[in-house]
Design an enzyme around this catalytic site. Structure first.
Site, short mmCIF file in Angstrom:
data_model
loop_
_atom_site.label_atom_id
_atom_site.label_comp_id
_atom_site.label_asym_id
_atom_site.label_seq_id
_atom_site.Cartn_x
_atom_site.Cartn_y
_atom_site.Cartn_z
N TYR A 126 34.44 39.24 48.66
CA TYR A 126 33.70 40.43 49.09
C TYR A 126 32.38 40.00 49.70
CZ TYR A 126 30.55 44.46 48.63
OH TYR A 126 29.61 45.43 48.86
N SER A 127 32.11 40.40 50.95
CA SER A 127 30.85 40.16 51.63
C SER A 127 30.56 38.65 51.65
CB SER A 127 29.74 40.97 50.97
OG SER A 127 28.59 41.02 51.77
N GLU A 128 29.51 38.19 50.96
CA GLU A 128 29.25 36.75 50.94
C GLU A 128 30.44 35.99 50.39
OE1 GLU A 128 26.06 33.43 49.28
OE2 GLU A 128 26.84 34.99 47.95
N ALA A 130 33.50 36.60 50.88
CA ALA A 130 34.45 36.41 51.97
C ALA A 130 34.02 35.26 52.88
CB ALA A 130 34.60 37.70 52.78
N PHE A 159 37.14 41.57 51.79
CA PHE A 159 36.53 42.89 51.76
C PHE A 159 35.16 42.80 52.43
CE2 PHE A 159 39.50 43.24 48.22
CZ PHE A 159 39.94 44.56 48.29
#
Length: 248
Positions: A126-128, A130, A159
């Site tokens: 998720y975010s970082e 990813a 995500f």
């Protein structure tokens, strides 16, 4: 399939467990998946004005910027251009192409988790998280090339993703910066939000993947992991199909 789960920047493993709970519960209900949660190793202090937004402390990041804070954009400040690549290029210009010199240390630790656990075959970021997941895919590909170690990861779920950090330079890159053989070929699934101010970052990551082996799911919201039942049900149907395909 068992997934390695990587939280967003300034989060931690427990926060990600809460964020992903409806998704994980849906997949687990039919025995399709299990999950291994970890977190970054750099503890950070959240500014008072943002306390609570990223979840309770301790708060962590995976990547350590050589110039701390230079790549942390407020949502309202993130640039917008005609293409995801133009947006990211402008973002890189604003940050001075920040270098994350600890990326080798980060991916070495995650490869160690994959080797120790033995049964992890997918990664969720998720975010970082990813951004780091993409870098981990590159590291597995590099180790196969230099030592013959077979990659353990068969698929990735991103995500609200961000482009990965290149292992050679320690800098975030877009498709224009990499060689043809560095495009991600493992099946990838990108969950994005049309209302996410950082949508171009997610799409820049999507554009770095082989179009024949990637899927895109738009939950319509912001920079979040969707939790509504209908959205989660639709999402898990597609993820189950991916799991079946890569496990065949």
């Amino acid at each position: 399939m068992r997934f390695l789960c990587l939280p967003g920047g300034f989060g931690n493993a427990e926060v990600l467990k809460t964020q992903l709970a409806p998704f994980c519960d849906s997949l687990c209900s039919t025995g399709d998946a299990s999950f291994f949660f970890t977190q970054g190793q750099n503890e950070v202090k959240i500014p008072p004005e943002h306390e609570g937004f990223f979840g309770p402390p301790p708060n962590f990041t995976f990547s350590a910027e050589d110039v701390p804070g230079s790549l942390r954009f407020n949502m309202a400040d993130f640039p917008k251009r005609d293409t995801p690549e133009e947006t990211m290029t402008r973002a890189f210009d604003l940050s001075g192409r920040t270098t994350f010199s600890n990326i080798r240390e980060v991916v070495d630790r995650l490869v160690g988790i994959l080797d120790k656990e033995g049964d992890i075959e997918g990664v969720i970021g998720y975010s970082e998280g990813a951004m780091i997941a993409g870098s981990l895919l590159w590291e597995e590909a590099r180790r196969r090339k230099i030592s013959g170690r077979e990659p353990r990861l068969k698929c990735a779920i991103f995500f609200c993703g961000w482009p990965p950090i290149h292992l050679a330079t320690g800098q975030q890159v877009i498709i224009d910066d990499i060689e043809d053989d560095e495009i991600f070929t493992v099946p990838t699934f990108h969950v994005v939000g049309a209302a996410d101010p950082f949508l171009d970052a997610s799409m820049a990551l999507y554009n770095m993947c082989d179009p024949d082996s990637t899927e895109l799911f738009d939950h319509g919201g912001g920079h979040i992991i969707p939790r509504g039942k209908r959205t989660v049900d639709d999402l898990t149907i597609m993820v189950r199909n991916m799991i079946v395909a890569v496990s065949a």
